[in-house]
Write an enzyme that holds these catalytic residues in place. Sequence first.
Site, short mmCIF file in Angstrom:
data_model
loop_
_atom_site.label_atom_id
_atom_site.label_comp_id
_atom_site.label_asym_id
_atom_site.label_seq_id
_atom_site.Cartn_x
_atom_site.Cartn_y
_atom_site.Cartn_z
N ARG A 67 0.84 -1.20 0.00
CA ARG A 67 0.00 0.00 0.00
C ARG A 67 0.86 1.23 0.00
NH1 ARG A 67 -4.74 -1.31 4.24
NH2 ARG A 67 -5.35 -3.26 3.24
N SER A 122 -8.13 -1.14 0.74
CA SER A 122 -9.15 -1.43 1.74
C SER A 122 -9.93 -0.19 2.19
CB SER A 122 -8.48 -2.13 2.93
OG SER A 122 -9.43 -2.58 3.83
N HIS A 123 -9.81 0.16 3.45
CA HIS A 123 -10.62 1.24 4.03
C HIS A 123 -9.91 2.58 3.93
CE1 HIS A 123 -7.86 -0.70 6.69
NE2 HIS A 123 -7.73 0.44 7.34
N LYS A 155 -2.47 -6.55 -3.90
CA LYS A 155 -2.31 -7.70 -3.02
C LYS A 155 -2.38 -8.96 -3.85
CE LYS A 155 -5.79 -8.93 -0.15
NZ LYS A 155 -6.57 -9.12 1.09
N ASP A 198 -16.51 -1.79 3.94
CA ASP A 198 -15.43 -0.86 3.61
C ASP A 198 -15.11 -0.83 2.11
OD1 ASP A 198 -14.27 -3.37 3.42
OD2 ASP A 198 -12.30 -2.62 4.01
N ASP A 258 -13.15 -2.33 0.02
CA ASP A 258 -13.09 -3.56 -0.78
C ASP A 258 -14.04 -4.64 -0.29
OD1 ASP A 258 -11.56 -3.80 1.54
OD2 ASP A 258 -10.29 -5.35 0.68
N ASP A 284 -14.51 -6.23 2.66
CA ASP A 284 -14.20 -7.33 3.59
C ASP A 284 -14.52 -6.98 5.05
OD1 ASP A 284 -12.09 -5.59 3.82
OD2 ASP A 284 -10.52 -7.08 3.47
N ARG A 285 -14.70 -5.70 5.35
CA ARG A 285 -15.02 -5.36 6.75
C ARG A 285 -16.52 -5.18 6.95
NH1 ARG A 285 -10.55 -1.38 9.37
NH2 ARG A 285 -8.76 -2.61 8.73
N THR A 320 -2.08 -10.28 13.91
CA THR A 320 -3.00 -9.42 13.15
C THR A 320 -2.87 -9.67 11.65
OG1 THR A 320 -2.89 -7.75 14.85
CG2 THR A 320 -3.50 -7.01 12.66
N GLU A 335 -11.47 -10.41 13.60
CA GLU A 335 -10.53 -9.43 14.12
C GLU A 335 -11.31 -8.26 14.71
OE1 GLU A 335 -6.55 -9.06 12.16
OE2 GLU A 335 -7.85 -8.99 10.41
N GLU A 336 -10.68 -7.59 15.66
CA GLU A 336 -11.31 -6.43 16.29
C GLU A 336 -11.53 -5.29 15.31
OE1 GLU A 336 -9.38 -3.54 16.44
OE2 GLU A 336 -7.77 -4.69 15.49
N SER A 337 -10.79 -5.32 14.20
CA SER A 337 -10.86 -4.24 13.21
C SER A 337 -12.02 -4.45 12.24
CB SER A 337 -9.55 -4.18 12.46
OG SER A 337 -9.23 -5.46 11.94
N LYS A 345 -11.79 -12.10 5.07
CA LYS A 345 -12.93 -11.65 5.85
C LYS A 345 -13.99 -11.16 4.87
CE LYS A 345 -10.41 -7.42 6.78
NZ LYS A 345 -9.11 -7.17 7.39
C1 G1P Z 1 -5.31 -3.36 10.05
C2 G1P Z 1 -6.10 -4.10 11.11
C3 G1P Z 1 -6.01 -5.58 10.87
C4 G1P Z 1 -6.48 -5.91 9.47
C5 G1P Z 1 -5.71 -5.07 8.45
C6 G1P Z 1 -6.23 -5.27 7.04
O1 G1P Z 1 -3.96 -3.72 10.11
O2 G1P Z 1 -5.65 -3.77 12.40
O3 G1P Z 1 -6.79 -6.25 11.83
O4 G1P Z 1 -6.29 -7.26 9.17
O5 G1P Z 1 -5.82 -3.69 8.78
O6 G1P Z 1 -7.56 -4.90 6.91
P1 G1P Z 1 -2.84 -2.84 10.84
O7 G1P Z 1 -2.90 -1.46 10.26
O8 G1P Z 1 -3.23 -2.80 12.30
O9 G1P Z 1 -1.55 -3.55 10.61
ZN ZN Z 2 -10.88 -4.04 3.53
#
Ligand code: G1P
Ligand code: ZN
Length: 542
Positions: A21, A112-113, A125, A276, A278, A280-281, A343, A362-364, A375
């Site tokens: 990224r 992603s987000h 990716k 989000d 893409d 996945d969240r 993570t 995941e918590e995210s 996800k």
């Molecule tokens: C963050 C989230 C992690 C997730 C990742 C991709 O990664 O914390 O749980 O898998 O985005 O969506 P981090 O920026 O913490 O490395």
């Molecule tokens: Zn994403």
Amino acid sequence: MIKEITTRPFDDQKPGTSGLRKKVPVFQQPSYVENFIQSIFDSIEGRAGQTLIIGGDGRFFNREVVQTAIKMATANGFGRLLVGRGGLLSTPAASNLIRKSGAIGGLILSASHNPGGPKEDFGIKFNAANGGPAPERITDAIFRRSREISAYRICETDDVDLETTGHLTLGETAIEIVDPVADYAELMESLFDFDAIRAMVEGGFRMVFDAMHAVTGPYAREIFENRLGAPAGTVLNGEPLADFGGHHPDPNLVHARDLYELMMGPDAPDFGAASDGDGDRNLIIGKGIYVAPSDSLAVLAANAHLAPAYRGGLKGIARSMPTSAAADRVAERLAIPSFETPTGWKYFGNLLDADMATICGEESAGTGSNHVREKDGIWAVLLWLNILAARRESVRAVVEGHWAEYGRNYYARHDYEGLETAVAERLVGGLRERLSSLPGTRVGPYAVTAADDFAYKDPVDGSLSEHQGIRILFEGGSRIVFRLSGTGTTGATLRVYLERYEADRARIGLETGDALSELVAAADELAAIKALTGRDRPSVVT
Ligand code: G1P
Ligand code: ZN
């Protein structure tokens, strides 16, 4: 015509938590994209004649890179390319297509987000044949290759028409432009009780889904509105836009504020959700109640048997280390194994492949299952809907019932974004040095029972991943985790994960902020966050 173009390596193409990224202008440097894609291709053994999936989240620069990827894949001997129409594929849909078509892998173009636009973020990716993010072994090989690359191969030809589904050939390679939604919608229909959800919707259940002008718009319209009968307008911000309408396509309480306000308002629908960039969240909000992702994982795991795909029970539950232990309690009750991984979704792949875990999270705001190897935002929404339809209860009743049964893991993540990398590293390094002296000490009201730098040995292939976050564990099941983000594109982001377990049923209804205030103070006492960073509060609290 296939050409081999000489190039020189870049030294910054190291994939992070989820692929490479960078800001768009970095990717726009001459041959930057080509170098990275060639490095990926060079790391795929036996690619000749194989199928490759290509698609992305539609953000700025997506189309250009899809064209480049097609021309390079053709020149690199792939036999067949499946490309999402318009260059679009959500991450879970790409994972599904890889698995369904027997592809050797896929290129998913997404950050992603993170925000999109000419000065914002882009990402590439590689997902492997199981449909999941390439494991470290492969991403390390890609990085090594990117540092020594001297040439890339590309087919010099006109751009391919991405707008019409159909078949074409380029050189020896067959290209199919596929409907990005159809296979995915069919998969969802095979997992869940669509009849029960449809009946609930017809019975007056009201929902909204905020696609945040990102990739899930077309998926959500097809699934929620067309197949499940929710009225037109259920999907908000359903047109994918290259800059996501100028917003961060991050489904949390900061960036999906409007949805949150709606769900807390007097005329709130029964159910609100978002996904989000893409797809996945997921964000889940009931009428008047936000569901923290760690709680959502636990509730989904505890109730998954209500959906047809999981009727036979779960094999195991996996969560990333910073995710709350709420899911572990469910696993314990179900007498199935629970796993704590570093993570990033890539660590779940082996557990899912080996059928050791069925649901992961995941918590995210990431939750998913063995149906793909990513996800999956819409999957999480559908599992929630299936559970609500089967239990005939509100989100609030389900969540509060869960806390009453298992106790509550109060949870929050505090992010300090855009720190100087050296400062962030000093903070984490300082903690690391003091780890062995912490057990037995007290921080505020908390007694430290253990402190470590999390390492994970994959139970399937034995690979070891170290330095995955600093864990400080307290008596009674509370803890603080410190970690640096692996997905940011500017400076460093410190993530502080706070968790307090409360078994006392009389105290499970507190406001999260109140419940965690002493832990917040303890985190600062431990890591001197304010003194070292000069920040008196986090940039984002989720
Ligand atoms: C963050 C989230 C992690 C997730 C990742 C991709 O990664 O914390 O749980 O898998 O985005 O969506 P981090 O920026 O913490 O490395
Ligand atoms: Zn994403």
